[in-house]
Design an enzyme around this catalytic site. Structure first.
Site, PDB file in Angstrom:
ATOM      1  N   CYS A  89      61.212  25.326   5.450  1.00 12.75           N
ATOM      2  CA  CYS A  89      61.457  25.390   6.461  1.00 12.75           C
ATOM      3  C   CYS A  89      60.643  26.984   6.823  1.00 12.75           C
ATOM      4  CB  CYS A  89      62.990  25.450   7.199  1.00 12.75           C
ATOM      5  SG  CYS A  89      63.477  23.914   7.374  1.00 12.75           S
TER       6      CYS A  89
HETATM    7  N1  LIG Z   1      65.345  21.391   2.982  1.00 15.57           N
HETATM    8  C1  LIG Z   1      66.067  21.750   3.935  1.00 15.57           C
HETATM    9  O1  LIG Z   1      67.186  22.074   4.446  1.00 15.57           O
HETATM   10  C2  LIG Z   1      64.863  20.577   5.339  1.00 15.57           C
HETATM   11  C3  LIG Z   1      65.658  20.900   7.215  1.00 15.57           C
HETATM   12  C4  LIG Z   1      65.257  20.697   7.711  1.00 15.57           C
HETATM   13  C5  LIG Z   1      64.146  20.081   8.431  1.00 15.57           C
HETATM   14  N2  LIG Z   1      63.261  19.546   7.420  1.00 15.57           N
HETATM   15  C6  LIG Z   1      62.928  18.765   7.375  1.00 15.57           C
HETATM   16  O2  LIG Z   1      62.837  17.424   6.610  1.00 15.57           O
HETATM   17  C7  LIG Z   1      61.445  17.028   6.120  1.00 15.57           C
HETATM   18  C8  LIG Z   1      61.543  16.897   4.612  1.00 15.57           C
HETATM   19  O3  LIG Z   1      62.009  17.556   3.913  1.00 15.57           O
HETATM   20  P1  LIG Z   1      62.798  18.066   2.412  1.00 15.57           P
HETATM   21  O4  LIG Z   1      63.477  18.803   2.154  1.00 15.57           O
HETATM   22  O5  LIG Z   1      64.008  16.830   2.653  1.00 15.57           O
HETATM   23  O6  LIG Z   1      61.395  17.184   1.375  1.00 15.57           O
HETATM   24  P2  LIG Z   1      61.858  16.965  -0.108  1.00 15.57           P
HETATM   25  O7  LIG Z   1      60.315  17.077  -0.905  1.00 15.57           O
HETATM   26  O8  LIG Z   1      62.465  17.514  -0.483  1.00 15.57           O
HETATM   27  O9  LIG Z   1      61.858  15.367   0.054  1.00 15.57           O
HETATM   28  C9  LIG Z   1      60.919  14.525   0.489  1.00 15.57           C
HETATM   29  C10 LIG Z   1      60.835  12.697  -0.100  1.00 15.57           C
HETATM   30  O10 LIG Z   1      60.337  11.947   0.248  1.00 15.57           O
HETATM   31  C11 LIG Z   1      59.020  11.517  -0.537  1.00 15.57           C
HETATM   32  N3  LIG Z   1      57.926  10.949  -0.512  1.00 15.57           N
HETATM   33  C12 LIG Z   1      56.897  11.605   0.139  1.00 15.57           C
HETATM   34  N4  LIG Z   1      56.615  10.767  -0.060  1.00 15.57           N
HETATM   35  C13 LIG Z   1      56.438   9.314   0.460  1.00 15.57           C
HETATM   36  C14 LIG Z   1      55.967   8.054   1.324  1.00 15.57           C
HETATM   37  N5  LIG Z   1      54.449   8.149   1.324  1.00 15.57           N
HETATM   38  N6  LIG Z   1      57.114   7.276   1.101  1.00 15.57           N
HETATM   39  C15 LIG Z   1      58.366   7.207   0.605  1.00 15.57           C
HETATM   40  N7  LIG Z   1      58.752   8.498  -0.140  1.00 15.57           N
HETATM   41  C16 LIG Z   1      57.914   9.519   0.384  1.00 15.57           C
HETATM   42  C17 LIG Z   1      59.086  11.735  -2.238  1.00 15.57           C
HETATM   43  O11 LIG Z   1      58.777  11.256  -3.078  1.00 15.57           O
HETATM   44  C18 LIG Z   1      60.659  12.756  -1.558  1.00 15.57           C
HETATM   45  O12 LIG Z   1      61.860  12.922  -2.515  1.00 15.57           O
HETATM   46  C19 LIG Z   1      60.591  18.111   6.300  1.00 15.57           C
HETATM   47  O13 LIG Z   1      60.099  18.055   7.406  1.00 15.57           O
HETATM   48  C20 LIG Z   1      61.119  19.390   6.146  1.00 15.57           C
HETATM   49  O14 LIG Z   1      60.719  20.302   6.987  1.00 15.57           O
HETATM   50  C21 LIG Z   1      64.099  19.850   5.694  1.00 15.57           C
END
Ligand SMILES: NC(=O)c1ccc[n+]([C@@H]2O[C@H](COP(=O)([O-])OP(=O)(O)OC[C@H]3O[C@@H](n4cnc5c(N)ncnc54)[C@H](O)[C@@H]3O)[C@@H](O)[C@H]2O)c1
Length: 453
Positions: free
Chosen positions: A291
């Site tokens: 982030c």
């Molecule tokens: N990790 C955090 O602490 C956090 C906090 C706030 C916001 N965010 C935001 O949330 C979003 C997700 O982050 P995250 O940390 O969960 O990411 P992540 O990489 O842990 O998880 C994303 C998941 O999406 C899947 N994916 C990718 N393309 C796909 C598709 N076309 N169809 C289905 N699944 C698909 C991946 O295989 C993966 O399992 C980002 O925008 C991030 O900025 C994350």
């Protein structure tokens, strides 16, 4: 919003969302999507998780977690409550609401990489049903929901559905609803229960806002409604930019304080006693995670379209990105005092995760520290209970294994890069030749072989 408009198409779904009998599809079962699925399933919703990563799907279906802080028993628990995971997107037709939690990284030019949102929208569109709610949670620049998500959903669905527009147009029978609601997950935070974090919601129009707020009120204590999807997108960026800029400020003050012989951590603790107008941020070896190092650049990129230069963001980025080099310079300086060069020094780095007590190493400054130390000729090993091995990622190819915390005297320097709680810092300082602490993990310990930076 008039009661009639809600009743024709959205009323049955609204009712199911209210009484938690609605079917919810979560797309992307990562650090955000999996915990969200768990909250919804525990609250009684029928949850289906969708991911293109078949290994994650198989693991969840077998009741096994792949996220360190989520025990497998919790996956078994939601499985027993009907949670299923699949890579088959045709199952989206059965959902009342679909929530997108896919990654939003930067590309090699430091610009938003929208490919995951674009691909996901294209994968959802063919299965979209009239009356479904689609909510985007991925952090992104203001305008993404309206300019990227909605056009792709409209263009790709088989039934010619349109997003519900302002009052009366288009016809409700052929519409779907769209909202944006940013995720506020704080990995490793054990003091604020996730469901107590208010959820910001912006709808494309009032019915979408009502549906989304009702859904989130089923699992969070409060939904905070804002008037547009853009306002909701911008809210998330403001929160993270605020953090990024303040961390940069305190990092800069740390560098100055060190020169002045002042303990910056003592200063922060003292300032934090002020009951108003001050929030404590702490210096460190650099920014990490999915982030704070990334999100600000989503706004700077979008700002250019409006002829606007986001100076605070650029400056904060500059200061924060310089921190790993600063830490390596401090290691070299400390070794120098021991009459040793960094070139050829044996360095044990403690902590690979970007912050303490979590297993996430995305954008971790530890990865940069290893690279910089090796560039200077140091022999680097690491220890991290959360990462027994570190292989290959988007921006690194390390192929390293965690070294046991034994025989610490063999290292010329032990560098504390992540302040995991489980480390016995007193023992580490006692048994090491030299300790460089970039996190104030050794607070309260006084020793000649200890340098805080
Ligand atoms: N990790 C955090 O602490 C956090 C906090 C706030 C916001 N965010 C935001 O949330 C979003 C997700 O982050 P995250 O940390 O969960 O990411 P992540 O990489 O842990 O998880 C994303 C998941 O999406 C899947 N994916 C990718 N393309 C796909 C598709 N076309 N169809 C289905 N699944 C698909 C991946 O295989 C993966 O399992 C980002 O925008 C991030 O900025 C994350």
């Amino acid at each position: 919003m008039s009661a009639t408009r809600v009743s024709s198409l959205s009323a049955p779904r609204l009712e199911r969302l209210k009484n938690r009998s609605a079917a919810i599809g979560i797309i992307g079962l990562g650090y955000v999507g999996l915990p969200l699925s768990m909250l919804l399933a525990e609250a009684g919703f029928k949850v289906t998780g969708f991911d293109i990563d078949q290994k994650k799907v198989d693991s969840l279906m077998a009741g096994k977690s792949y996220i360190f802080r989520i025990p497998s028993e919790e996956i078994e628990s939601i499985r027993s409550k009907g949670f299923t995971a699949t890579a088959d997107f045709s199952k989206l037709t059965d959902m009342d609401a679909i929530i997108l939690c896919v990654p939003t990284p930067l590309n090699e030019h430091h610009e938003p990489d929208m490919s995951y949102i674009v691909d996901t929208a294209k994968m959802i569109a063919p299965w979209l049903q009239a009356g479904q709610l689609v909510a985007l949670e991925s952090t992104t620049y203001p305008g993404t929901t309206e300019e990227v998500l909605i056009p792709l959903l409209e263009a790709g669905n088989k039934q010619g559905l349109k997003v519900q527009g302002p009052e009366g147009e288009p016809a409700e029978s052929g519409v779907f609803y769209v909202a944006f609601s940013p995720e506020r997950e704080d990995p490793g935070n054990t003091t604020t229960a996730r469901h107590n974090i208010p959820k910001v919601v912006g709808g494309h129009e009032p019915i979408a806002a009502e549906l989304a707020a009702t859904l989130y009120e089923g699992i969070f204590t409060r939904a905070v409604r804002v008037s547009t999807t853009q306002a909701a997108e911008m809210t998330k960026l403001l929160e993270n930019i605020y953090r990024c800029v303040n961390i940069a400020l305190v990092n800069e003050m740390k560098v100055l304080a060190l020169r002045m012989g002042i303990d910056i951590w003592e200063v922060i603790d003292a300032a934090a006693t002020k009951p108003f107008g001050f929030q404590a941020f702490y210096p460190g070896p650099g920014l990490g995670g999915h982030c704070i190092p990334i999100d600000p650049f989503y706004l700077s990129w979008k700002a250019k379209e409006f002829g606007f230069h986001t100076r605070f963001i650029e400056l904060a980025g500059e200061v924060n990105e310089a921190m790993p080099e600063f830490v390596v310079a401090q290691v070299a300086k400390a070794l120098n005092k021991h009459k040793k060069p960094l070139n050829g020094a044996k360095v044990l780095m403690l902590g690979m995760s970007y912050k303490k007590d979590i297993d996430d190493l995305r954008e971790s400054p530890s990865l940069t520290l290893i690279e910089l130390l090796r560039d200077e000729g140091a022999e680097v090993v690491y220890n991290d209970p959360y990462h027994p091995t570190v292989g290959r990622g988007r921006k690194y190819n390390l192929n390293m294994t965690s070294t046991p915390l034994e025989n610490l005297g063999q290292y010329d320097c032990v560098l504390i890069a992540t302040d995991h709680t489980d480390y016995d810092y007193a023992r580490i300082v006692k048994e090491s030749q030299l300790v460089v602490d970039s996190r104030n993990a050794t607070k309260g310990i006084q020793a000649d072989n200890l340098v805080r930076c």
